[in-house]
Design an enzyme around this catalytic site. Structure first.
Site, PDB file in Angstrom:
ATOM      1  N   THR A  86      13.971  34.618   9.760  1.00 45.82           N
ATOM      2  CA  THR A  86      12.590  34.431   9.311  1.00 45.82           C
ATOM      3  C   THR A  86      11.622  34.069  10.439  1.00 45.82           C
ATOM      4  OG1 THR A  86      13.451  33.673   7.219  1.00 45.82           O
ATOM      5  CG2 THR A  86      11.172  33.130   7.689  1.00 45.82           C
ATOM      6  N   ASN A 107      15.760  30.851  13.794  1.00 45.36           N
ATOM      7  CA  ASN A 107      15.174  29.749  13.021  1.00 45.36           C
ATOM      8  C   ASN A 107      15.489  28.421  13.710  1.00 45.36           C
ATOM      9  OD1 ASN A 107      14.171  31.447  11.072  1.00 45.36           O
ATOM     10  ND2 ASN A 107      15.829  31.068   9.603  1.00 45.36           N
ATOM     11  N   HIS A 301      18.625  35.450  -1.317  1.00 48.00           N
ATOM     12  CA  HIS A 301      19.702  34.533  -0.930  1.00 48.00           C
ATOM     13  C   HIS A 301      20.438  33.980  -2.146  1.00 48.00           C
ATOM     14  CE1 HIS A 301      18.989  34.312   3.336  1.00 48.00           C
ATOM     15  NE2 HIS A 301      17.725  34.014   3.175  1.00 48.00           N
TER      16      HIS A 301
HETATM   17 ZN   LIG Z   1      16.098  34.414   4.524  1.00 46.38          ZN
END
Ligand SMILES: [Zn+2]
Length: 555
Positions: A86, A107, A301
């Site tokens: 992300t 991340n 997810h």
């Molecule tokens: Zn994700």
């Protein structure tokens, strides 16, 4: 101001030069204005893979239909780097730069020189704050090494209004950049929050009030659209059953709200209200708002990408986007839209196996950080020692700083030997191998893995080794209690490919199936507003949004 008028006239002149050619073929019924759009609306739909985009394309009836039927469609966009997460993904969208330049390699990464117990660093954390840790931190754009489009617009004209709203802090921050006027993200049941010390303006207080009222109501669930009916069967993953959800939730259930289309609807309502109250797109200059819609990722997810849950999510997203664009139209704003994603995604192995992919598997527990460290420590003759730091069963691996040179060499040799022989491992690159690779160019669909790794490589933050799993291996192991059932982050096209869609009222539709990159978005938008961006500061190139003759890149 004078400069802008002159630039607009220049473009008009350039277009006039093509007149004889246009006259020979039927002119389009309408044409996009040659003046710069007054508002840039940059939307990132988290985990909206090119596969998900394509799967439901025939069913779009709202905002996604408008973008795909009327806009410039690049169905094969690439988040071209290896670490498809992300934060890196959002860092490429409005900077024109790959993670090798934005510095946002993941991340989370490790800083083994950090003077604190937690050596893990969160991409949007201000670790200079006392007591900061990777999961308890003050949000900050500190780690982003390059300016965003909004930052560049503001530097060229301080009057520019730069706003960023998102479901996640890292999405809002990486797209807004360090100098944005307003940066807001969903902080919890209390609603949208910003950096520490930023007072909540009346508009945000109002948005949070509306959200609280909505949260206080239960949701009886969404109806199943016809295109989702065939997906309505249960799939077992560990102790979880997914595939048949409708997003029903109790009153006050924040988690249920967050992992549902309700979240994106709220963020879009916030964005529309911000545009209205800040009068974005109604100024002398062009303004920009970036919008991070996070629900598709949470849904992917939690439930995987091929059940009723994802199907409903995409259907609702399409409708909510339609309503959002209609509202901007009603306000008479001259806006340009770009919609893309921070990364792709793929479904859980358990449903893949039911759908013609019997070879799909979950990663071996032996590759998870604790187990891997023990194996390598034992093999290197350092039992009980911390030798390797990693954040998951794939990605960057770091050698402990306490090792002597000889120990480190042994650890590296044993790690390479063990990992390269593991049946689920595609390859392991050393830091030196990646550093020696030139920054990639050419079609992103034909890069090698080490070129992808190079696009993710930032020497001060990258690991000593980069571990890449084979395709068809989900990097979440089978566990007694399953959290997420599916994820992204791999260097494979399921996770790299994203749609890139541009739309402006009156433009002529075209579709370009060849690969382009999300780093192409910044130079493309900058050209529309006549903002010069030195090519040596970015990795992307301007995409000409004019179908046929004419060139929006000003060439
Ligand atoms: Zn994700």
């Amino acid at each position: 101001m004078l400069k802008r008028v002159a630039a607009a006239l220049l473009l008009a002149t350039a277009l006039a030069g093509t007149a004889p050619v246009v006259a020979q073929s039927p002119a389009p019924a309408t044409a996009a204005p040659a003046t710069p759009p007054k508002l840039i609306v940059a939307i990132s739909v988290d985990q909206f893979s090119a596969d998900l985009f394509g799967e439901y394309r025939q069913y779009y009836s709202g905002g996604l239909k408008r973008l795909t039927a009327e806009g410039a469609v690049f169905p094969r966009g690439y988040q071209s780097h290896a670490a498809t997460e992300t934060c890196p993904g959002h860092s490429t969208i409005l900077t024109g730069s790959r993670p090798s330049r934005t510095g946002i390699i993941a991340n989370n990464w490790f800083d083994l020189d950090a003077k604190r117990e937690d050596k893990n660093i969160y991409c949007a954390e201000d670790e200079t704050q006392p007591g900061s840790s990777s999961d308890k931190y003050e949000a900050s754009p500190l780690h982003l090494k390059v300016p965003t489009l909004g930052g560049r617009m503001k530097a060229a004209n301080p009057a520019t209004r730069v706003v960023s709203v998102a479901g996640k802090d890292r999405a809002a921050i990486m797209m807004g950049g360090a100098t944005a006027d307003q940066v807001w993200w969903l902080g919890g049941p209390q609603g949208y929050v910003s950096y520490k010390g930023i007072a909540t303006p009346p508009l945000v207080a109002k948005v949070n009030e509306v959200m609280a009222a909505r949260l206080a109501q239960p949701n009886s669930g969404f109806e199943l659209p016809p295109q989702c009916v065939a997906k309505d069967f249960p799939v077992q993953a560990g102790d979880r059953t997914v595939g048949t959800g409708r997003f029903a939730r109790d009153a006050g259930d924040y988690k249920g709200f967050r992992i549902s289309p309700e979240q994106d609807a709220m963020t879009l309502a916030f964005a529309a209200a911000a545009i209205e109250s800040m009068q974005l797109g109604k100024q002398a200059q062009s303004d920009i708002i970036s919008i991070g819609l996070s629900a598709t990722d949470y849904v992917g997810h939690t439930y995987g990408t091929e059940g009723t849950e994802s199907c409903i999510q995409v259907d609702r997203l399409d409708r909510e986007l339609g309503a959002f664009f209609d509202r901007l139209d009603k306000d008479g704003i001259d806006y340009v839209v770009v919609l893309t994603a921070d990364h792709g995604g793929h479904d859980l192995p358990e449903r893949h196996r039911l759908n013609a992919m019997p070879m799909e598997q979950r990663v071996d527990m032996a590759l998870t950080p604790k187990a891997l460290n023990k194996t390598i420590a034992d093999k290197a003759g350092l039992p009980g020692k911390k030798v390797i730091w990693s954040d998951g069963p794939a990605g960057d691996l770091y050698f402990d700083k306490g090792l002597t040179a000889a120990q480190r060499a042994r650890v590296e040799a044993e790690a390479l030997k063990y990992l390269r022989a593991h049946p689920q491992v595609q390859t392991v690159f050393t830091k030196a191998e990646i550093a020696a690779t030139p920054s990639p160019s050419g079609p992103p669909e034909s890069w090698s893995l080490i070129q992808e790794a190079r696009a993710s490589f930032y020497p001060a933050r990258s690991g000593d080794l980069l571990l890449l799993l084979k395709p068809r291996v989900m990097s979440i192991p089978e566990q007694a209690t399953m959290g997420s059932v599916a994820t992204h982050g791999s260097p494979w096209d399921t996770d790299r490919r994203v749609p890139i869609l541009f739309w402006r009222k009156g433009m002529q539709h075209f579709e370009q199936p060849l690969g382009v990159e999300t780093v192409d978005i910044l130079p493309t938008l900058a050209a529309l507003i006549k903002l010069p961006v030195p090519q040596d500061q970015i990795d992307g190139r301007c995409l000409d949004l004019v179908a046929g003759n004419g060139d929006s890149c000003g060439k």
